[in-house]
Design a protein around this motif. Structure first.
Motif, PDB file in Angstrom:
ATOM      1  N   GLY A   1     -11.279   6.199 -10.601  1.00 19.07           N
ATOM      2  CA  GLY A   1     -10.136   6.322  -9.703  1.00 19.07           C
ATOM      3  C   GLY A   1      -9.415   5.022  -9.432  1.00 19.07           C
ATOM      4  N   VAL A   2      -9.937   3.905  -9.943  1.00 19.03           N
ATOM      5  CA  VAL A   2      -9.278   2.619  -9.742  1.00 19.03           C
ATOM      6  C   VAL A   2      -8.076   2.535 -10.673  1.00 19.03           C
ATOM      7  CG1 VAL A   2      -9.530   0.114  -9.908  1.00 19.03           C
ATOM      8  CG2 VAL A   2     -11.412   1.503  -9.037  1.00 19.03           C
ATOM      9  N   THR A   3      -6.928   2.133 -10.144  1.00 19.52           N
ATOM     10  CA  THR A   3      -5.719   2.024 -10.956  1.00 19.52           C
ATOM     11  C   THR A   3      -5.723   0.717 -11.736  1.00 19.52           C
ATOM     12  OG1 THR A   3      -4.433   0.913  -9.234  1.00 19.52           O
ATOM     13  CG2 THR A   3      -4.441   3.325  -9.221  1.00 19.52           C
ATOM     14  N   PRO A   4      -4.936   0.650 -12.824  1.00 20.53           N
ATOM     15  CA  PRO A   4      -4.840  -0.617 -13.555  1.00 20.53           C
ATOM     16  C   PRO A   4      -4.377  -1.769 -12.679  1.00 20.53           C
ATOM     17  CG  PRO A   4      -3.927   1.162 -14.872  1.00 20.53           C
ATOM     18  CD  PRO A   4      -4.213   1.742 -13.504  1.00 20.53           C
ATOM     19  N   GLN A   5      -3.529  -1.492 -11.677  1.00 21.81           N
ATOM     20  CA  GLN A   5      -3.037  -2.547 -10.806  1.00 21.81           C
ATOM     21  C   GLN A   5      -4.105  -3.037  -9.834  1.00 21.81           C
ATOM     22  OE1 GLN A   5      -1.326   0.430 -11.274  1.00 21.81           O
ATOM     23  NE2 GLN A   5      -0.065  -0.520 -12.847  1.00 21.81           N
ATOM     24  N   ARG A   6      -5.064  -2.183  -9.482  1.00 21.25           N
ATOM     25  CA  ARG A   6      -6.100  -2.570  -8.533  1.00 21.25           C
ATOM     26  C   ARG A   6      -7.379  -3.057  -9.224  1.00 21.25           C
ATOM     27  NH1 ARG A   6      -2.501  -3.215  -6.140  1.00 21.25           N
ATOM     28  NH2 ARG A   6      -1.712  -2.244  -4.250  1.00 21.25           N
ATOM     29  N   PHE A   7      -7.524  -2.767 -10.502  1.00 21.60           N
ATOM     30  CA  PHE A   7      -8.711  -3.179 -11.245  1.00 21.60           C
ATOM     31  C   PHE A   7      -8.967  -4.682 -11.153  1.00 21.60           C
ATOM     32  CE2 PHE A   7     -10.809  -4.019 -15.475  1.00 21.60           C
ATOM     33  CZ  PHE A   7     -12.029  -3.440 -15.149  1.00 21.60           C
ATOM     34  N   PRO A   8      -7.919  -5.544 -11.258  1.00 23.71           N
ATOM     35  CA  PRO A   8      -8.174  -6.991 -11.138  1.00 23.71           C
ATOM     36  C   PRO A   8      -8.832  -7.384  -9.830  1.00 23.71           C
ATOM     37  CG  PRO A   8      -6.006  -6.604 -12.069  1.00 23.71           C
ATOM     38  CD  PRO A   8      -6.520  -5.269 -11.620  1.00 23.71           C
ATOM     39  N   LEU A   9      -8.560  -6.655  -8.756  1.00 28.63           N
ATOM     40  CA  LEU A   9      -9.202  -6.978  -7.481  1.00 28.63           C
ATOM     41  C   LEU A   9     -10.721  -6.879  -7.599  1.00 28.63           C
ATOM     42  CD1 LEU A   9      -6.938  -5.049  -4.930  1.00 28.63           C
ATOM     43  CD2 LEU A   9      -6.995  -7.513  -5.330  1.00 28.63           C
TER      44      LEU A   9
ATOM     45  N   ALA B   1      -5.049 -17.794  -8.587  1.00 31.90           N
ATOM     46  CA  ALA B   1      -4.406 -16.939  -7.599  1.00 31.90           C
ATOM     47  C   ALA B   1      -2.906 -16.814  -7.826  1.00 31.90           C
ATOM     48  CB  ALA B   1      -4.680 -17.470  -6.190  1.00 31.90           C
ATOM     49  N   ARG B   2      -2.258 -17.903  -8.231  1.00 34.29           N
ATOM     50  CA  ARG B   2      -0.808 -17.883  -8.426  1.00 34.29           C
ATOM     51  C   ARG B   2      -0.380 -16.925  -9.528  1.00 34.29           C
ATOM     52  NH1 ARG B   2       2.595 -19.415  -4.454  1.00 34.29           N
ATOM     53  NH2 ARG B   2       1.662 -21.119  -3.269  1.00 34.29           N
ATOM     54  N   GLN B   3      -1.254 -16.691 -10.500  1.00 32.98           N
ATOM     55  CA  GLN B   3      -0.945 -15.754 -11.569  1.00 32.98           C
ATOM     56  C   GLN B   3      -1.065 -14.304 -11.111  1.00 32.98           C
ATOM     57  OE1 GLN B   3      -3.719 -17.632 -14.645  1.00 32.98           O
ATOM     58  NE2 GLN B   3      -2.065 -16.845 -15.930  1.00 32.98           N
ATOM     59  N   LEU B   4      -1.901 -14.087 -10.097  1.00 26.04           N
ATOM     60  CA  LEU B   4      -2.249 -12.723  -9.719  1.00 26.04           C
ATOM     61  C   LEU B   4      -1.509 -12.204  -8.503  1.00 26.04           C
ATOM     62  CD1 LEU B   4      -6.108 -13.050 -10.222  1.00 26.04           C
ATOM     63  CD2 LEU B   4      -4.483 -11.907 -11.723  1.00 26.04           C
ATOM     64  N   LEU B   5      -1.012 -13.098  -7.658  1.00 26.15           N
ATOM     65  CA  LEU B   5      -0.357 -12.685  -6.430  1.00 26.15           C
ATOM     66  C   LEU B   5       1.153 -12.885  -6.516  1.00 26.15           C
ATOM     67  CD1 LEU B   5      -2.814 -14.135  -3.761  1.00 26.15           C
ATOM     68  CD2 LEU B   5      -2.745 -11.833  -4.716  1.00 26.15           C
ATOM     69  N   GLY B   6       1.878 -12.059  -5.804  1.00 24.31           N
ATOM     70  CA  GLY B   6       3.330 -12.139  -5.824  1.00 24.31           C
ATOM     71  C   GLY B   6       3.934 -10.831  -6.279  1.00 24.31           C
ATOM     72  N   PRO B   7       5.175 -10.559  -5.918  1.00 27.87           N
ATOM     73  CA  PRO B   7       5.803  -9.268  -6.242  1.00 27.87           C
ATOM     74  C   PRO B   7       5.921  -9.000  -7.731  1.00 27.87           C
ATOM     75  CG  PRO B   7       7.425 -10.852  -5.421  1.00 27.87           C
ATOM     76  CD  PRO B   7       6.081 -11.455  -5.184  1.00 27.87           C
ATOM     77  N   ASN B   8       5.890 -10.040  -8.559  1.00 26.15           N
ATOM     78  CA  ASN B   8       6.009  -9.851 -10.011  1.00 26.15           C
ATOM     79  C   ASN B   8       4.675  -9.973 -10.732  1.00 26.15           C
ATOM     80  OD1 ASN B   8       8.873  -9.569  -9.907  1.00 26.15           O
ATOM     81  ND2 ASN B   8       9.050 -11.790  -9.704  1.00 26.15           N
ATOM     82  N   SER B   9       3.583  -9.987  -9.976  1.00 23.61           N
ATOM     83  CA  SER B   9       2.261 -10.126 -10.567  1.00 23.61           C
ATOM     84  C   SER B   9       1.717  -8.755 -10.964  1.00 23.61           C
ATOM     85  CB  SER B   9       1.311 -10.773  -9.559  1.00 23.61           C
ATOM     86  OG  SER B   9       0.951  -9.830  -8.560  1.00 23.61           O
ATOM     87  N   PRO B  10       0.633  -8.731 -11.736  1.00 23.00           N
ATOM     88  CA  PRO B  10       0.013  -7.446 -12.096  1.00 23.00           C
ATOM     89  C   PRO B  10      -0.449  -6.635 -10.884  1.00 23.00           C
ATOM     90  CG  PRO B  10      -0.806  -9.184 -13.514  1.00 23.00           C
ATOM     91  CD  PRO B  10      -0.014  -9.851 -12.437  1.00 23.00           C
ATOM     92  N   LEU B  11      -0.762  -7.309  -9.773  1.00 24.63           N
ATOM     93  CA  LEU B  11      -1.209  -6.594  -8.583  1.00 24.63           C
ATOM     94  C   LEU B  11      -0.053  -6.063  -7.756  1.00 24.63           C
ATOM     95  CD1 LEU B  11      -4.136  -8.869  -7.325  1.00 24.63           C
ATOM     96  CD2 LEU B  11      -4.142  -7.092  -9.054  1.00 24.63           C
ATOM     97  N   GLY B  12       1.130  -6.646  -7.924  1.00 29.41           N
ATOM     98  CA  GLY B  12       2.284  -6.171  -7.179  1.00 29.41           C
ATOM     99  C   GLY B  12       2.223  -6.451  -5.692  1.00 29.41           C
ATOM    100  N   LEU B  13       1.388  -7.399  -5.260  1.00 29.87           N
ATOM    101  CA  LEU B  13       1.283  -7.719  -3.837  1.00 29.87           C
ATOM    102  C   LEU B  13       2.519  -8.466  -3.393  1.00 29.87           C
ATOM    103  CD1 LEU B  13      -0.301  -7.968  -1.160  1.00 29.87           C
ATOM    104  CD2 LEU B  13      -1.185 -10.122  -2.022  1.00 29.87           C
ATOM    105  N   SER B  14       3.145  -7.991  -2.339  1.00 29.46           N
ATOM    106  CA  SER B  14       4.282  -8.703  -1.769  1.00 29.46           C
ATOM    107  C   SER B  14       3.972  -9.043  -0.329  1.00 29.46           C
ATOM    108  CB  SER B  14       5.560  -7.849  -1.851  1.00 29.46           C
ATOM    109  OG  SER B  14       5.401  -6.641  -1.121  1.00 29.46           O
ATOM    110  N   LEU B  15       4.532 -10.125   0.132  1.00 30.74           N
ATOM    111  CA  LEU B  15       4.328 -10.573   1.493  1.00 30.74           C
ATOM    112  C   LEU B  15       5.674 -10.743   2.179  1.00 30.74           C
ATOM    113  CD1 LEU B  15       1.659 -13.338   0.829  1.00 30.74           C
ATOM    114  CD2 LEU B  15       1.254 -11.036   1.646  1.00 30.74           C
TER     115      LEU B  15
END
Length: 291
Positions: free
Chosen positions: A251-259, A124-138
């Motif tokens: 229609g899935v974007t590269p950023q959302r594909f990991p989800l 999870a630490r690799q995938l979450l966060g503003p600098n991750s491939p998913l771009g999720l910020s909290l």
């Protein structure tokens, strides 16, 4: 707080709001013991409006504060019905009709569930966060999904390993679409393109490398399918499970594909379990604090 309830799921939780709330609270608060989501102190008191206030840090909260379920403004019955639909791989469009909510709300709610799944993954630490491939910020623990214009134009590459009982989907640090193109042209790594998904022949310990491409012109250099790699032949395991669903990812974007990949990883590894309480537990857990 992940908590699987062993009792049968009562039908009333899908139609009665009070029953649905009681069911969800069992996942949120062990033995009904509330504590402050910010400082974890158990010293709190109830306010007239039904919220609680921490006696230590003065933080005001309610039962779902800081949790994934606090997104989307769905009622408790709507959330549980959505989890039920998600369990059966229902699309967001169908779920919106079933629940009488907008497509955007259904899509956001299902994305929230997928983010909650990722938050419980080993990587999870690799995938979450503003600098991750998913771009999720909290913002604190408030879920903020970046808009399409804000999403970073990256193409994360994942490696898939099937070890029989378990399957693993690993982010490959430093790999992107250009890396796969280089391996294909310079080292004859066989690749196949199916729609906006590219996957490869075996690479080191991985059965295949896989990524989703957007408008990257480098994608035009990859051969278009059909399936033609050894991994496609007589493979009843995880890859068959994944590849049979790739056509749904239009229609899935590269950023959302990991989800979606991490969702499939969970579904496959939990194929002998009841997913409903597992997903409900994820949804009721606290969103991680990520800077």
């Amino acid at each position: 707080m992940q908590q699987e309830l062993e009792t049968a799921i009562p039908d009333e939780i899908f139609v009665d709001e009070a029953a649905a709330r009681r069911y969800l609270l069992k996942f949120c608060w062990k033995n009904h013991q509330r504590f402050c989501p910010r400082c974890r102190s158990r010293r709190n008191y109830r306010l007239n409006n039904g919220r609680r206030r921490c006696a230590r840090c003065r933080y005001t909260f309610h039962d779902f504060s800081g949790r994934w379920i606090n997104n989307c403004n769905l009622s408790c019955t709507q959330w549980l019905r959505l989890v039920q639909l998600f369990e059966t791989e229902t699309t967001a469009r169908t779920a919106s009709k079933e629940l009488g909510i907008s497509y955007n709300t259904a899509y956001k709610a299902m994305s929230t569930l997928r983010f909650a799944i990722v938050a419980h993954a080993l990587d999870a630490r690799q995938l979450l966060g503003p600098n991750s491939p998913l771009g999720l910020s909290l913002n604190g623990r408030a879920f903020q999904s970046p808009s399409a214009t804000e999403e970073k134009q990256v193409t994360p590459v994942f490696g898939i390993m099937d070890r029989g009982t378990w399957a693993f989907v690993d982010l490959i640090p430093g790999f992107d679409l250009e890396t796969l193109l280089h391996f294909s042209l310079s080292f004859q790594l066989k690749t196949v393109r199916l729609g906006n998904v590219i996957y490869t022949d075996r690479y080191q310990r991985y059965d295949t490398l896989i990524c989703c491409v957007g408008n990257d012109p480098a994608a035009d250099y990859f051969r278009v399918g059909p399936h033609g790699l050894p991994i496609d032949e007589n493979n009843p395991g995880f890859w068959h499970y994944v590849s049979s669903r790739l056509t749904k990812f239009h229609g899935v974007t590269p950023q959302r594909f990991p989800l979606y990949l991490k969702e499939l990883e969970l579904r496959y590894n939990s194929r002998h379990k009841d997913l409903f309480p597992l997903l409900t537990g994820f949804l009721c857990d606290f969103a991680p604090e990520i800077d």
